[in-house]
Design a protein around this motif. Structure first.
Motif, PDB file in Angstrom:
ATOM      1  N   LEU A  52       6.784   8.733  -0.175  1.00  0.00           N
ATOM      2  CA  LEU A  52       7.125   9.283   0.295  1.00  0.00           C
ATOM      3  C   LEU A  52       6.637   8.839   2.046  1.00  0.00           C
ATOM      4  CD1 LEU A  52       8.039  12.280   1.757  1.00  0.00           C
ATOM      5  CD2 LEU A  52       5.820  13.036   0.958  1.00  0.00           C
ATOM      6  N   ALA A  53       5.145   8.435   1.737  1.00  0.00           N
ATOM      7  CA  ALA A  53       4.561   7.858   2.722  1.00  0.00           C
ATOM      8  C   ALA A  53       4.816   6.189   3.229  1.00  0.00           C
ATOM      9  CB  ALA A  53       2.827   7.357   2.047  1.00  0.00           C
ATOM     10  N   LEU A  54       6.345   5.535   2.678  1.00  0.00           N
ATOM     11  CA  LEU A  54       6.235   3.894   3.512  1.00  0.00           C
ATOM     12  C   LEU A  54       7.072   5.142   3.603  1.00  0.00           C
ATOM     13  CD1 LEU A  54       6.882   1.239   2.438  1.00  0.00           C
ATOM     14  CD2 LEU A  54       8.269   2.040   0.635  1.00  0.00           C
ATOM     15  N   ALA A  55       8.320   6.002   3.181  1.00  0.00           N
ATOM     16  CA  ALA A  55       9.652   6.373   4.269  1.00  0.00           C
ATOM     17  C   ALA A  55       9.151   6.807   5.084  1.00  0.00           C
ATOM     18  CB  ALA A  55      10.623   7.727   3.385  1.00  0.00           C
ATOM     19  N   ARG A  88      23.208   4.946  12.094  1.00  0.00           N
ATOM     20  CA  ARG A  88      23.722   5.369  10.623  1.00  0.00           C
ATOM     21  C   ARG A  88      23.161   5.744   9.011  1.00  0.00           C
ATOM     22  NH1 ARG A  88      29.024   1.631  10.278  1.00  0.00           N
ATOM     23  NH2 ARG A  88      29.603   2.356  12.526  1.00  0.00           N
ATOM     24  N   VAL A  89      22.221   4.879   9.195  1.00  0.00           N
ATOM     25  CA  VAL A  89      21.422   5.296   7.636  1.00  0.00           C
ATOM     26  C   VAL A  89      19.899   5.903   7.999  1.00  0.00           C
ATOM     27  CG1 VAL A  89      21.734   3.347   7.044  1.00  0.00           C
ATOM     28  CG2 VAL A  89      19.850   3.320   8.695  1.00  0.00           C
ATOM     29  N   GLN A  90      20.684   7.169   9.745  1.00  0.00           N
ATOM     30  CA  GLN A  90      19.097   7.892   9.892  1.00  0.00           C
ATOM     31  C   GLN A  90      18.086   7.649  10.678  1.00  0.00           C
ATOM     32  OE1 GLN A  90      20.063  10.857   6.432  1.00  0.00           O
ATOM     33  NE2 GLN A  90      21.107  12.433   8.106  1.00  0.00           N
ATOM     34  N   LEU A  91      17.833   6.390  11.018  1.00  0.00           N
ATOM     35  CA  LEU A  91      16.649   5.799  10.539  1.00  0.00           C
ATOM     36  C   LEU A  91      15.391   6.058  12.161  1.00  0.00           C
ATOM     37  CD1 LEU A  91      16.754   2.505  10.157  1.00  0.00           C
ATOM     38  CD2 LEU A  91      15.499   4.322   8.912  1.00  0.00           C
ATOM     39  N   SER A  96      14.104  14.858   9.356  1.00  0.00           N
ATOM     40  CA  SER A  96      15.362  14.978   8.678  1.00  0.00           C
ATOM     41  C   SER A  96      16.525  15.112   8.241  1.00  0.00           C
ATOM     42  CB  SER A  96      16.240  16.097  10.174  1.00  0.00           C
ATOM     43  OG  SER A  96      16.657  15.136  11.129  1.00  0.00           O
ATOM     44  N   SER A  97      16.576  13.204   8.345  1.00  0.00           N
ATOM     45  CA  SER A  97      17.629  12.668   7.248  1.00  0.00           C
ATOM     46  C   SER A  97      17.492  13.540   5.701  1.00  0.00           C
ATOM     47  CB  SER A  97      16.365  11.531   7.105  1.00  0.00           C
ATOM     48  OG  SER A  97      15.854  10.742   6.023  1.00  0.00           O
ATOM     49  N   ALA A  98      18.744  13.080   5.034  1.00  0.00           N
ATOM     50  CA  ALA A  98      18.716  13.290   3.344  1.00  0.00           C
ATOM     51  C   ALA A  98      18.058  12.529   2.048  1.00  0.00           C
ATOM     52  CB  ALA A  98      20.378  12.844   3.282  1.00  0.00           C
ATOM     53  N   ALA A 102      15.802  14.211   0.252  1.00  0.00           N
ATOM     54  CA  ALA A 102      15.580  13.636  -1.003  1.00  0.00           C
ATOM     55  C   ALA A 102      14.302  13.612  -2.005  1.00  0.00           C
ATOM     56  CB  ALA A 102      16.477  12.992  -1.389  1.00  0.00           C
ATOM     57  N   ILE A 103      13.080  12.453  -1.281  1.00  0.00           N
ATOM     58  CA  ILE A 103      12.063  12.171  -1.789  1.00  0.00           C
ATOM     59  C   ILE A 103      11.165  13.351  -1.444  1.00  0.00           C
ATOM     60  CG2 ILE A 103       9.882  10.140  -1.473  1.00  0.00           C
ATOM     61  CD1 ILE A 103      12.148   8.480  -0.415  1.00  0.00           C
ATOM     62  N   TYR A 104      11.454  14.301  -0.682  1.00  0.00           N
ATOM     63  CA  TYR A 104      10.775  15.470  -0.870  1.00  0.00           C
ATOM     64  C   TYR A 104      10.581  16.092  -1.844  1.00  0.00           C
ATOM     65  CZ  TYR A 104       7.541  18.552   2.180  1.00  0.00           C
ATOM     66  OH  TYR A 104       6.741  19.163   2.737  1.00  0.00           O
ATOM     67  N   VAL A 105      11.746  16.713  -2.081  1.00  0.00           N
ATOM     68  CA  VAL A 105      12.070  17.471  -2.588  1.00  0.00           C
ATOM     69  C   VAL A 105      12.070  17.130  -4.387  1.00  0.00           C
ATOM     70  CG1 VAL A 105      14.152  19.044  -4.050  1.00  0.00           C
ATOM     71  CG2 VAL A 105      13.723  18.972  -1.588  1.00  0.00           C
ATOM     72  N   LEU A 106      11.939  16.199  -4.644  1.00  0.00           N
ATOM     73  CA  LEU A 106      11.516  14.973  -6.440  1.00  0.00           C
ATOM     74  C   LEU A 106      10.176  15.174  -6.125  1.00  0.00           C
ATOM     75  CD1 LEU A 106      14.384  12.332  -6.440  1.00  0.00           C
ATOM     76  CD2 LEU A 106      14.047  14.450  -7.107  1.00  0.00           C
ATOM     77  N   LEU A 107       9.015  14.969  -5.006  1.00  0.00           N
ATOM     78  CA  LEU A 107       7.786  14.932  -5.357  1.00  0.00           C
ATOM     79  C   LEU A 107       7.947  16.211  -6.209  1.00  0.00           C
ATOM     80  CD1 LEU A 107       5.438  13.539  -5.749  1.00  0.00           C
ATOM     81  CD2 LEU A 107       5.178  13.731  -2.699  1.00  0.00           C
ATOM     82  N   PHE A 108       7.942  17.364  -4.916  1.00  0.00           N
ATOM     83  CA  PHE A 108       7.493  18.449  -5.082  1.00  0.00           C
ATOM     84  C   PHE A 108       7.917  19.439  -6.351  1.00  0.00           C
ATOM     85  CE2 PHE A 108       8.831  23.115  -5.209  1.00  0.00           C
ATOM     86  CZ  PHE A 108       6.817  23.933  -4.476  1.00  0.00           C
ATOM     87  N   VAL A 109       9.256  18.726  -7.361  1.00  0.00           N
ATOM     88  CA  VAL A 109      10.093  19.387  -8.553  1.00  0.00           C
ATOM     89  C   VAL A 109       8.378  18.076  -9.060  1.00  0.00           C
ATOM     90  CG1 VAL A 109      10.999  18.991 -10.013  1.00  0.00           C
ATOM     91  CG2 VAL A 109      11.909  19.515  -8.189  1.00  0.00           C
TER      92      VAL A 109
END
Length: 567
Positions: A52-55, A88-91, A96-98, A102-109
């Motif tokens: 998450l920090a890297l992203a 295209r890769v939402q940089l 708000s990118s997918a 995804a990383i945010y939700v996985l970390l939460f879970v």
């Protein structure tokens, strides 16, 4: 008579009925269970936190579309194919990118699945009694032995009283267990402390989880709007619609119909600069009114807004983001009628505040009844504003600025006549004229002049353009984040939990008291064990153990020496 079937001679005896597990367990249930265990491990949570920090790094280094779309489009155009692939890769929409979501939700879970079992286990540990003394205390890292006058019960009471702050139990065992002499009981004292270490660890991780939730809530229910206002005490901004902003960015659950009601206007703006031209301090004097009915502006409250010192009103914050100069121009048309506009120019050089912009003037009503004729007589101005003019070039006609302080304001402008595009209904760049209108000949240049304050430039048809002076304009941002207080509380809780987990040490101590046969004396074995390598006992364990069994009547020395950070 009952018939009994016999197995043929030499056949193996029937074994237990072993059945293969159902295919659904092998192919679906077990892989899902293993996946869940891997996801909810602390190692996975740490990896996801690092990811998450890297992203978030591209979001800090690259322009983001939601903050500055024009700068983002320019960046993509400058980098060609590479910029298109990055888009295209939402940089340019990192947060708000997918993949970031995804990383945010996985970390939460992962945090929820990891912390819940640990919390249950910690509650069980708090309710459990201290661990009984091991059979062989001499094998522990810290071990001493003393022979003390008194019965085991007396010594046990002494030790128990001097272990204040420890969870402890006293157990009397019969001699039949082989630890004591025949006919005499053995007393054991078990004590443990440092339960707050795991509690602090849990607080830290749950606070991290709360921080993630608070940030997500703030993104869903928050909004940010920016607007440039002339600091003349006349132009107001009322937070009642998204249409009043130059740009507005709202959360997914904000529709713009329930904004916090308030109004404000900027009466005065001042800026101080260092000798190098670097800004030193910005100060905006603001009048504001809270509520859906602002009332008379003369009765509004007054406040000062500075950098990092926002105006807090109705649950929102008003920041000063930037500033610049807004030149005032007056156009006199052939009939003698005039029109005046004060338009913000955008700074091109922050060190000197050299600014550029454009102004469009429509003709007075009734001057040209024919619509086609009216469109051919509109006036447009495009050029530069220099706060402290410095004339260079072969004939001294090139204007630059030597300082951001407006000591000698001058404008260098091109004056156009024709169709300014005000009737097209298409949005136009507020700081630049439409190049297509100029290239098509619908907007024709009439003059290029340098004007000081009060100077004017006449045109061939009898019109004139006058530079009347300037005002300061301020770019303000209205920010609403309903979870900002929870973010602060979560951050403080994280820091507190981290300090507790680092400073508190988990340790155990045991004492076994065996009576000496035929004497009123007791053999005392004391052993200590740290739960982690970092929570070692340090030096002086033998002295500390001696303090526990000493005959000091009040035990102050023992208590004082046995409660410091070493234990």
């Amino acid at each position: 008579m009952t018939d009994v079937a016999h197995a043929p001679a030499g056949a193996p005896a029937p074994g237990p009925d072993v059945r293969k597990p159902h295919w659904a367990k092998r192919r679906v249930l077990w892989p899902l269970r293993n996946l869940w265990r891997s996801l909810t491990s602390m190692r996975t949570a740490l990896v996801l936190l690092f990811l998450l920090a890297l992203a978030a790094i591209p979001g800090a280094l690259l322009p983001q579309r939601e903050l500055n779309e024009q700068k983002t489009l320019q960046y993509i155009a400058d980098h060609g194919t590479l910029g298109e692939w990055m888009d295209r890769v939402q940089l340019f929409d990192v947060f708000s990118s997918a993949w970031f979501t995804a990383i945010y939700v996985l970390l939460f879970v992962s945090l929820v699945g990891c912390l819940t079992p640990r919390m249950i286990e910690h509650v069980r540990t708090l309710r459990a009694k201290p661990v009984a003394a091991p059979r062989n205390l001499s094998r522990l890292p810290r071990h001493v032995e003393h022979t003390v006058d008194g019965t085991p019960e007396e010594i046990a009471d002494r030790i128990n009283g001097r272990l204040r702050g420890w969870r402890r139990i006293v157990v009397t065992r019969p001699s039949s267990d082989g630890l004591g002499s025949d006919g005499a009981g053995v007393v054991e004292v078990s004590a443990e402390k440092g339960y707050l270490r795991e509690f602090g660890n849990l607080v830290f991780h749950f606070a991290l989880l709360a921080l993630l939730v608070a940030i997500a809530v703030g993104k869903l229910y928050g909004y940010e709007g920016t607007r440039s206002l002339v600091a003349d005490g006349e132009q107001s901004l009322c937070n009642n619609s998204t249409a009043v902003y130059d740009s507005f960015r709202a959360g997914s659950l904000v529709d713009g119909t329930d904004l916090s009601p308030f109004c404000f206007r900027i009466d005065k703006f001042s800026a101080t600069f260092l000798p190098s031209g670097q800004p030193d301090m910005y100060d905006a004097t603001v009048r504001y009114s809270e509520g859906p009915h602002p009332g008379d502006p003369a009765t509004w409250n007054t406040a000062s807004v500075r950098v990092n010192e926002p105006l807090r009103i109705a649950g929102d914050r008003v920041y000063v983001l930037g500033n610049g100069f807004a030149p005032t121009f007056t156009v006199t048309f052939p009939g003698g009628e005039t029109r005046t506009q004060t338009v913000p120019f955008v700074p091109d050089e922050l060190s000197t505040m050299m600014s550029s912009g454009a102004v469009r003037f429509d003709t007075p009503a009734g001057l040209y009844p024919d619509e086609d004729v009216r469109r051919k007589n509109q006036i447009a101005i495009e050029g530069l504003f220099a706060p402290t003019a410095n004339f260079t070039g072969a004939h001294g006609g090139l204007v630059t600025s030597s300082s951001p302080v407006p000591n000698n304001p001058v404008v260098a402008i091109d004056i156009y006549k024709g169709d300014t595009g005000l009737d097209t209904g298409r949005p136009q760049n507020a700081y630049q004229l439409d190049r297509q209108l100029i290239e098509q000949g619908r907007l024709v240049k009439q003059a290029r002049v340098n004007l000081g304050v009060g100077q004017s430039a006449p045109l061939a048809d009898g019109s004139s353009v006058r530079f009347d002076g300037y005002q300061r304009w301020v770019s303000v941002q209205v920010s609403h984040d309903p979870a900002q207080n929870w973010v602060l509380v979560s951050a403080i809780a994280m820091l507190g939990g981290l300090l507790v987990s680092l400073l508190v040490r988990r340790r155990r101590i045991w004492a076994r008291l065996v009576p000496v046969p035929g004497e009123r004396r007791t053999v005392v074995e004391i052993a200590g064990l740290a739960r982690t390598d970092q929570a070692g006992w340090g030096e002086g364990f033998a002295e500390q153990a001696a303090d526990l069994v000493s005959e000091n009547p009040d035990g102050t020395t023992a208590a004082r020496r046995f409660r410091p950070r070493r234990l």
